[in-house]
Design an enzyme around this catalytic site. Sequence first.
Site, PDB file in Angstrom:
ATOM      1  N   ASP A  22       0.985  -1.225   0.307  1.00 14.41           N
ATOM      2  CA  ASP A  22       0.122   0.195  -0.136  1.00 14.41           C
ATOM      3  C   ASP A  22       0.985   1.145  -0.519  1.00 14.41           C
ATOM      4  O   ASP A  22       2.302   1.364   0.462  1.00 14.41           O
ATOM      5  CB  ASP A  22      -1.179   0.065   1.143  1.00 14.41           C
ATOM      6  CG  ASP A  22      -1.836   0.928   0.998  1.00 14.41           C
ATOM      7  OD1 ASP A  22      -2.207   1.490   0.019  1.00 14.41           O
ATOM      8  OD2 ASP A  22      -2.963   0.674   2.703  1.00 14.41           O
ATOM      9  N   ASN A  24       1.134   3.173  -2.578  1.00 12.51           N
ATOM     10  CA  ASN A  24       1.868   3.887  -4.196  1.00 12.51           C
ATOM     11  C   ASN A  24       1.437   4.965  -4.464  1.00 12.51           C
ATOM     12  O   ASN A  24       2.205   6.035  -5.304  1.00 12.51           O
ATOM     13  CB  ASN A  24       1.629   3.034  -5.315  1.00 12.51           C
ATOM     14  CG  ASN A  24       1.955   1.465  -4.974  1.00 12.51           C
ATOM     15  OD1 ASN A  24       2.624   0.711  -4.036  1.00 12.51           O
ATOM     16  ND2 ASN A  24       1.456   1.045  -6.269  1.00 12.51           N
ATOM     17  N   GLY A  25       0.116   4.987  -4.579  1.00 16.10           N
ATOM     18  CA  GLY A  25      -0.430   6.867  -4.746  1.00 16.10           C
ATOM     19  C   GLY A  25      -0.147   7.516  -3.868  1.00 16.10           C
ATOM     20  O   GLY A  25       0.302   8.989  -4.346  1.00 16.10           O
ATOM     21  N   TRP A  27       3.418   8.105  -2.317  1.00 16.70           N
ATOM     22  CA  TRP A  27       5.033   7.942  -2.453  1.00 16.70           C
ATOM     23  C   TRP A  27       3.989   8.771  -4.185  1.00 16.70           C
ATOM     24  O   TRP A  27       5.263   9.804  -4.512  1.00 16.70           O
ATOM     25  CB  TRP A  27       4.963   6.703  -3.837  1.00 16.70           C
ATOM     26  CG  TRP A  27       6.556   6.519  -3.309  1.00 16.70           C
ATOM     27  CD1 TRP A  27       7.019   6.636  -2.680  1.00 16.70           C
ATOM     28  CD2 TRP A  27       7.010   6.586  -5.009  1.00 16.70           C
ATOM     29  NE1 TRP A  27       8.688   6.573  -3.640  1.00 16.70           N
ATOM     30  CE2 TRP A  27       8.554   6.067  -4.621  1.00 16.70           C
ATOM     31  CE3 TRP A  27       6.739   6.613  -5.854  1.00 16.70           C
ATOM     32  CZ2 TRP A  27       9.175   6.144  -5.980  1.00 16.70           C
ATOM     33  CZ3 TRP A  27       7.632   6.833  -7.193  1.00 16.70           C
ATOM     34  CH2 TRP A  27       9.212   6.958  -6.718  1.00 16.70           C
ATOM     35  N   ARG A  35      -0.689   9.314  -9.747  1.00 18.45           N
ATOM     36  CA  ARG A  35      -0.540   7.746  -9.228  1.00 18.45           C
ATOM     37  C   ARG A  35      -0.272   6.552 -10.426  1.00 18.45           C
ATOM     38  O   ARG A  35       0.764   5.973  -9.503  1.00 18.45           O
ATOM     39  CB  ARG A  35      -2.014   7.461  -8.539  1.00 18.45           C
ATOM     40  CG  ARG A  35      -2.558   8.576  -7.567  1.00 18.45           C
ATOM     41  CD  ARG A  35      -4.383   8.156  -8.184  1.00 18.45           C
ATOM     42  NE  ARG A  35      -3.980   6.367  -6.893  1.00 18.45           N
ATOM     43  CZ  ARG A  35      -3.989   6.585  -6.157  1.00 18.45           C
ATOM     44  NH1 ARG A  35      -4.192   7.612  -5.004  1.00 18.45           N
ATOM     45  NH2 ARG A  35      -4.540   5.180  -5.385  1.00 18.45           N
ATOM     46  N   HIS A  39       2.758   2.860  -9.102  1.00 13.18           N
ATOM     47  CA  HIS A  39       2.301   1.750  -9.600  1.00 13.18           C
ATOM     48  C   HIS A  39       3.700   1.373 -10.382  1.00 13.18           C
ATOM     49  O   HIS A  39       4.329  -0.040  -9.956  1.00 13.18           O
ATOM     50  CB  HIS A  39       1.201   1.530  -9.976  1.00 13.18           C
ATOM     51  CG  HIS A  39       0.002   2.475  -9.240  1.00 13.18           C
ATOM     52  ND1 HIS A  39      -0.481   1.334  -8.088  1.00 13.18           N
ATOM     53  CD2 HIS A  39      -1.279   2.384  -9.623  1.00 13.18           C
ATOM     54  CE1 HIS A  39      -1.339   2.228  -8.101  1.00 13.18           C
ATOM     55  NE2 HIS A  39      -1.914   2.903  -8.159  1.00 13.18           N
ATOM     56  N   GLU A  69     -11.912  -4.139  -4.369  1.00 12.53           N
ATOM     57  CA  GLU A  69     -13.077  -2.404  -3.955  1.00 12.53           C
ATOM     58  C   GLU A  69     -12.296  -1.874  -4.838  1.00 12.53           C
ATOM     59  O   GLU A  69     -12.683  -0.702  -5.288  1.00 12.53           O
ATOM     60  CB  GLU A  69     -12.659  -2.543  -2.879  1.00 12.53           C
ATOM     61  CG  GLU A  69     -13.721  -3.177  -1.325  1.00 12.53           C
ATOM     62  CD  GLU A  69     -13.274  -4.864  -1.331  1.00 12.53           C
ATOM     63  OE1 GLU A  69     -12.291  -5.278  -1.501  1.00 12.53           O
ATOM     64  OE2 GLU A  69     -14.197  -5.745  -1.552  1.00 12.53           O
ATOM     65  N   ASN A  70     -11.189  -2.154  -5.343  1.00 11.86           N
ATOM     66  CA  ASN A  70     -10.131  -1.436  -5.895  1.00 11.86           C
ATOM     67  C   ASN A  70     -10.561  -1.075  -7.524  1.00 11.86           C
ATOM     68  O   ASN A  70     -10.545  -0.714  -7.770  1.00 11.86           O
ATOM     69  CB  ASN A  70      -8.977  -1.819  -6.258  1.00 11.86           C
ATOM     70  CG  ASN A  70      -7.362  -1.872  -4.904  1.00 11.86           C
ATOM     71  OD1 ASN A  70      -7.192  -2.340  -4.859  1.00 11.86           O
ATOM     72  ND2 ASN A  70      -8.183  -0.699  -4.559  1.00 11.86           N
ATOM     73  N   SER A 198      -8.429  -4.764   5.040  1.00  7.65           N
ATOM     74  CA  SER A 198      -8.551  -4.217   3.862  1.00  7.65           C
ATOM     75  C   SER A 198      -9.499  -5.725   3.015  1.00  7.65           C
ATOM     76  O   SER A 198      -9.193  -5.807   1.922  1.00  7.65           O
ATOM     77  CB  SER A 198      -8.225  -3.585   2.616  1.00  7.65           C
ATOM     78  OG  SER A 198      -7.588  -2.124   3.912  1.00  7.65           O
ATOM     79  N   GLU A 209       0.455 -12.943  12.916  1.00  7.65           N
ATOM     80  CA  GLU A 209       1.681 -12.062  13.672  1.00  7.65           C
ATOM     81  C   GLU A 209       0.823 -10.603  12.136  1.00  7.65           C
ATOM     82  O   GLU A 209       1.717 -10.708  11.681  1.00  7.65           O
ATOM     83  CB  GLU A 209       2.720 -11.775  13.854  1.00  7.65           C
ATOM     84  CG  GLU A 209       2.826 -13.280  14.402  1.00  7.65           C
ATOM     85  CD  GLU A 209       2.497 -12.686  16.053  1.00  7.65           C
ATOM     86  OE1 GLU A 209       2.248 -11.699  16.387  1.00  7.65           O
ATOM     87  OE2 GLU A 209       2.117 -13.564  17.490  1.00  7.65           O
TER      88      GLU A 209
HETATM   89  C1  IPE Z   1      -5.176  -3.081  -0.233  1.00  6.05           C
HETATM   90  O1  IPE Z   1      -5.722  -0.903  -0.133  1.00  6.05           O
HETATM   91  C2  IPE Z   1      -5.441  -3.489  -1.877  1.00  6.05           C
HETATM   92  C3  IPE Z   1      -4.240  -3.580  -2.238  1.00  6.05           C
HETATM   93  C4  IPE Z   1      -3.181  -3.132  -2.077  1.00  6.05           C
HETATM   94  C5  IPE Z   1      -4.349  -4.270  -3.749  1.00  6.05           C
HETATM   95  P1  IPE Z   1      -6.062  -0.258  -1.198  1.00  6.05           P
HETATM   96  O2  IPE Z   1      -5.476   0.881  -0.469  1.00  6.05           O
HETATM   97  O3  IPE Z   1      -7.350  -0.868  -1.483  1.00  6.05           O
HETATM   98  O4  IPE Z   1      -6.941   0.142   0.763  1.00  6.05           O
HETATM   99  P2  IPE Z   1      -8.202   0.894   1.654  1.00  6.05           P
HETATM  100  O5  IPE Z   1      -8.985   0.471   0.286  1.00  6.05           O
HETATM  101  O6  IPE Z   1      -7.280   1.964   1.941  1.00  6.05           O
HETATM  102  O7  IPE Z   1      -8.734   0.142   2.469  1.00  6.05           O
HETATM  103  C1  IPE Z   2      -1.556   0.152  -3.309  1.00 10.75           C
HETATM  104  O1  IPE Z   2      -1.615   1.819  -3.040  1.00 10.75           O
HETATM  105  C2  IPE Z   2      -1.644  -0.881  -4.740  1.00 10.75           C
HETATM  106  C3  IPE Z   2      -3.201  -1.333  -5.228  1.00 10.75           C
HETATM  107  C4  IPE Z   2      -3.624  -0.804  -4.305  1.00 10.75           C
HETATM  108  C5  IPE Z   2      -3.367  -1.336  -6.398  1.00 10.75           C
HETATM  109  P1  IPE Z   2      -3.121   2.934  -3.483  1.00 10.75           P
HETATM  110  O2  IPE Z   2      -2.965   2.771  -4.950  1.00 10.75           O
HETATM  111  O3  IPE Z   2      -3.615   2.266  -2.991  1.00 10.75           O
HETATM  112  O4  IPE Z   2      -1.931   4.084  -2.629  1.00 10.75           O
HETATM  113  P2  IPE Z   2      -2.944   5.175  -1.463  1.00 10.75           P
HETATM  114  O5  IPE Z   2      -3.187   4.455  -0.631  1.00 10.75           O
HETATM  115  O6  IPE Z   2      -3.067   5.766  -2.452  1.00 10.75           O
HETATM  116  O7  IPE Z   2      -1.366   5.911  -1.535  1.00 10.75           O
HETATM  117 MG    MG Z   3      -4.058   2.320  -0.169  1.00 10.74          MG
END
Ligand code: IPE
Ligand code: IPE
Ligand code: MG
Length: 249
Positions: A22, A24-25, A27, A35, A39, A69-70, A198, A209
Amino acid sequence: MPDLKHHIDTNKLPKHIAIIMDGNGRWAKSRNRPRVFGHANGVKAVRQVTEACAELGVSYLTLYAFSKENWNRPSREVNALMSLLVKTLSKEIKTLSDNDIRLQAIGDICQLPQETHEALKDGIEQTKHHRRMTLILALNYSSRAEILNAQKKIAIDIAEGKLNILDLTESVFSKYLDTADYPDPELMIRTSGEQRISNYLLWQMAYTELYFTDQFWPDFSKENLYEAIIDYQMRERRFGKTSEQITAL
Ligand code: IPE
Ligand code: IPE
Ligand code: MG
């Protein structure tokens, strides 16, 4: 950076590590980039962690790559993620093969865009005989859907007389999940500072753990993985018993 690897007790390694990749966005945002740039840079961390786990002798590594959910994200981001998967899979399969790593997937992969599904199936097929480590991608995965699906399959087997309800134990139930062939993870790592599950491996993580770090996924390195494993190895896993019972063993 300190070399933490030699602080790891190789006799107490987790067999299975699960990761929620988690951040990437955020970062990318901190660098004023889109975003998707985050990735793309996350792929480097995937490579690092996969290599580190294989070198250490971890048997299973599960990476949460895309949740059900993505799909609710902007379609531009979803499409970019799916293309990145195709690109990465076609580029990295040879490296996985050369390193004797087997690729697997959990989640409803049939519902992925055709090109992504094909690339994934190819990778799974080409690496199916590899034995050093199993890399499992959680793709279009959500744990509640997985559990519900297992329950439906069980209902069908009971209705068809293939399963007696009295024989439905926890271990039989586990065999109906996508993870039927893998042990439960001993360690789960989530990056980016979020402290939640999630919809990830809810059944399988009953006694896992949990390790949370503030680092964003693209910054996560081999040393960071070693840190997580060392932290895990300092914990006392009691499984309901008392500390005295555990130390008396
Ligand atoms: C969880 O990350 C799913 C993946 C890493 C693929 P999200 O960034 O989608 O999780 P939430 O929705 O913030 O909990
Ligand atoms: C995790 O990074 C990758 C996926 C869920 C695919 P995010 O894309 O959720 O990054 P944030 O949480 O928005 O920073
Ligand atoms: Mg995320």
